[in-house]
Design an enzyme around this catalytic site. Sequence first.
Site, PDB file in Angstrom:
ATOM      1  N   GLU A  87       5.372   5.780  10.469  1.00  0.00           N
ATOM      2  CA  GLU A  87       5.510   6.409  11.774  1.00  0.00           C
ATOM      3  C   GLU A  87       4.175   6.947  12.181  1.00  0.00           C
ATOM      4  OE1 GLU A  87       8.950   7.660   9.098  1.00  0.00           O
ATOM      5  OE2 GLU A  87       7.036   6.734   8.983  1.00  0.00           O
ATOM      6  N   CYS A 100       6.686  12.919   7.703  1.00  0.00           N
ATOM      7  CA  CYS A 100       6.837  12.199   8.863  1.00  0.00           C
ATOM      8  C   CYS A 100       7.606  12.827   9.997  1.00  0.00           C
ATOM      9  CB  CYS A 100       7.204  10.758   8.895  1.00  0.00           C
ATOM     10  SG  CYS A 100       5.649   9.936   7.931  1.00  0.00           S
ATOM     11  N   GLU A 146       9.017 -14.720 -16.737  1.00  0.00           N
ATOM     12  CA  GLU A 146       8.882 -15.929 -16.803  1.00  0.00           C
ATOM     13  C   GLU A 146       9.028 -16.877 -17.866  1.00  0.00           C
ATOM     14  OE1 GLU A 146       4.983 -17.315 -15.537  1.00  0.00           O
ATOM     15  OE2 GLU A 146       5.003 -16.110 -13.422  1.00  0.00           O
TER      16      GLU A 146
END
Length: 345
Positions: free
Chosen positions: A52, A86, A286
């Site tokens: 924002e 914000c 992995e």
Amino acid sequence: MEEEKYMRRCIQLAQNGFCNAAPNPMVGAVIVCDGKIIGEGYHVRCGEAHAEVNAIRSVKDTSLLKRSTIYVSLEPCSHHGKTPPCADLIIEKQIPRIVIGCQDPFSKVAGRGIQKLKDAGREVTVGVLENECRHLIRRFITFHTLRRPYITLKWAESADGFIDLHRNGGSPVILSTPLTSMMVHKKRAEHAAILVGTRTAELDNPSLNVRNWYGRSPVRLVIDRRLSLSPTLHLFDGNVPTLVFTEHPHNSLPGVEYLPINFGQDILPQIMQVLYERNLQSLLVEGGSTLLQSFIDASLWDEAFVEESPIHLASGVNAPKMNDKNSYVNEQYFGRSIRHYTATK
């Protein structure tokens, strides 16, 4: 629909923060006045300005803000963290209308930003493309609701279902191409941590860092119950922070931390707890096959990527087996088929 069009743009912008926003969520924002976009922004990096703020800063004529709509993929924050709230900035700039993709699952926010905007007399719409916006921050949501990292499994298998030959030394069979190997490094850059078992560390001597892509290398994790791994392995070079899960206390090497866990109990929840406490929100597993299968059997995963190689090995180490209930989509990359599984919630 107009609102959905601008929210899709928010999602598109947010994805630019994939490698750097974590542990914060990816967020995008768009400011519209009289049917035209006058400002855009996304959360670039943790600790820096939120979406924002960047969108508001990008507006050339700030007088237009008083009759604009700000679209944001995630509820504006209402608390003081590394940056000011914000919601307060939106109120200060007198933006009259706010359209939000989804509510923040983080307990410090969770609806408070929306309420603050409403209390200030702003028109607030919530839930535009909500599923898409939640999917965008699925790692963040998983971490804060399940108290564990978002888990991705990855392996390559031969056409006849093996991931390697049986061996006591020598190099592993290369089933990936240079281009699909590059994709693996991209995946590493997109995760906070990467895990392998003892045998993979011993036989393959992997570095588990990011070399063929850009971005940070993940924190390396290895299971070494009896401290049998040689300190000369790449994992212990000190170049990337490394955690070793073992049953024996051990003095830490530079860049390497030894963490005793109880091997008399299920070790996976213990590892998940360590990662949660260290705010490592995503994990790439992995290998090897036994470790991957343990995650599958425990239903402890969120996504899996299986590269299908045309090479036949005839015998060797069996690839992990997914349950029949887990559906997948076939994705094509660089001439290779990748089975992309998504765990059923």
